[in-house]
Design a protein around this motif. Structure first.
Motif, PDB file in Angstrom:
ATOM      1  N   UNK A   1      -3.468   7.822  11.123  1.00 16.47           N
ATOM      2  CA  UNK A   1      -4.181   6.717  11.715  1.00 16.47           C
ATOM      3  C   UNK A   1      -5.338   6.310  10.724  1.00 16.47           C
ATOM      4  N   UNK A   2      -5.942   7.434  10.230  1.00 11.09           N
ATOM      5  CA  UNK A   2      -7.124   7.123   9.403  1.00 11.09           C
ATOM      6  C   UNK A   2      -6.745   6.206   8.193  1.00 11.09           C
ATOM      7  N   UNK A   3      -5.668   6.608   7.563  1.00 13.27           N
ATOM      8  CA  UNK A   3      -5.104   5.982   6.408  1.00 13.27           C
ATOM      9  C   UNK A   3      -4.664   4.582   6.599  1.00 13.27           C
ATOM     10  N   UNK A   4      -4.250   4.588   8.045  1.00 17.30           N
ATOM     11  CA  UNK A   4      -3.745   2.953   8.292  1.00 17.30           C
ATOM     12  C   UNK A   4      -5.001   2.247   8.327  1.00 17.30           C
ATOM     13  N   UNK A   5      -6.204   2.887   9.081  1.00 15.89           N
ATOM     14  CA  UNK A   5      -7.361   1.953   9.197  1.00 15.89           C
ATOM     15  C   UNK A   5      -7.849   1.808   7.648  1.00 15.89           C
ATOM     16  N   UNK A   6      -8.014   2.648   6.791  1.00 13.68           N
ATOM     17  CA  UNK A   6      -8.664   2.406   5.391  1.00 13.68           C
ATOM     18  C   UNK A   6      -7.960   1.575   4.808  1.00 13.68           C
ATOM     19  N   UNK A   7      -6.545   1.462   4.629  1.00 17.62           N
ATOM     20  CA  UNK A   7      -5.976   0.647   3.834  1.00 17.62           C
ATOM     21  C   UNK A   7      -5.059  -0.572   4.701  1.00 17.62           C
TER      22      UNK A   7
ATOM     23  N   UNK B   1       0.992   5.591   0.777  1.00 15.54           N
ATOM     24  CA  UNK B   1      -0.075   4.643   0.975  1.00 15.54           C
ATOM     25  C   UNK B   1       0.111   3.624  -0.124  1.00 15.54           C
ATOM     26  N   UNK B   2       0.216   3.913  -1.341  1.00 12.86           N
ATOM     27  CA  UNK B   2       0.554   3.049  -2.220  1.00 12.86           C
ATOM     28  C   UNK B   2       1.749   2.047  -2.100  1.00 12.86           C
ATOM     29  N   UNK B   3       2.801   2.375  -1.882  1.00 10.25           N
ATOM     30  CA  UNK B   3       4.101   1.776  -1.659  1.00 10.25           C
ATOM     31  C   UNK B   3       3.790   0.726  -0.575  1.00 10.25           C
ATOM     32  N   UNK B   4       3.011   1.145   0.618  1.00 13.63           N
ATOM     33  CA  UNK B   4       2.767   0.236   1.821  1.00 13.63           C
ATOM     34  C   UNK B   4       1.857  -0.802   1.365  1.00 13.63           C
ATOM     35  N   UNK B   5       0.726  -0.545   0.605  1.00 10.88           N
ATOM     36  CA  UNK B   5      -0.125  -1.343  -0.038  1.00 10.88           C
ATOM     37  C   UNK B   5       0.325  -2.374  -1.028  1.00 10.88           C
ATOM     38  N   UNK B   6       1.270  -1.899  -1.680  1.00 14.27           N
ATOM     39  CA  UNK B   6       2.048  -3.023  -2.674  1.00 14.27           C
ATOM     40  C   UNK B   6       2.982  -3.861  -2.178  1.00 14.27           C
ATOM     41  N   UNK B   7       3.521  -3.267  -0.913  1.00 12.53           N
ATOM     42  CA  UNK B   7       4.472  -4.168  -0.010  1.00 12.53           C
ATOM     43  C   UNK B   7       3.546  -5.350   0.719  1.00 12.53           C
ATOM     44  N   UNK B   8       2.403  -5.073   0.995  1.00 14.80           N
ATOM     45  CA  UNK B   8       1.263  -5.767   1.533  1.00 14.80           C
ATOM     46  C   UNK B   8       0.763  -7.047   0.959  1.00 14.80           C
ATOM     47  N   UNK B   9       0.564  -6.522  -0.499  1.00 16.65           N
ATOM     48  CA  UNK B   9       0.075  -7.585  -1.394  1.00 16.65           C
ATOM     49  C   UNK B   9       1.246  -8.411  -1.797  1.00 16.65           C
ATOM     50  N   UNK B  10       2.415  -7.986  -2.021  1.00 19.13           N
ATOM     51  CA  UNK B  10       3.756  -8.698  -2.235  1.00 19.13           C
ATOM     52  C   UNK B  10       4.114  -9.790  -1.175  1.00 19.13           C
TER      53      UNK B  10
END
Length: 87
Positions: A41-47, A69-78
């Motif tokens: 939950x915290x990592x979801x909120x943080x990123x 977290x890195x993979x999900x952030x990259x997917x979000x950016x893409x």
């Protein structure tokens, strides 16, 4: 990003040293299921990502949590780059 995840885990578990990728959240740091959910939950909120329950099995180590977290952030950016609307 990896350093932010690691810093959060250091604070969460009150560890007085830097964590390596190989450190296991349950076996080495004593995390239980509630700890893992709180971390998610915290990592979801943080990123601004959505870590799914299926991803938990990949997050049992510090390195695994960083990778998810890195993979999900990259997917979000893409996603935002490919769905960006021009003027």
């Amino acid at each position: 990003m990896r350093e932010q995840v690691k810093s959060y885990l250091v604070e969460y578990f009150f560890v007085g040293k830097e964590l390596t990728d190989e450190v296991l959240l349950v076996d080495d740091l004593g995390a239980d299921s509630l700890d893992l959910l709180q971390i998610v939950y915290t990592l979801n909120d943080m990123f601004g990502v959505e870590i799914k329950i299926d991803d938990l099995s990949r997050m049992l180590s510090v390195g695994g949590a960083c990778n998810v977290v890195s993979e999900l952030c990259q997917k979000k950016v893409r996603y935002y780059l490919t769905n960006e609307k021009g003027p």
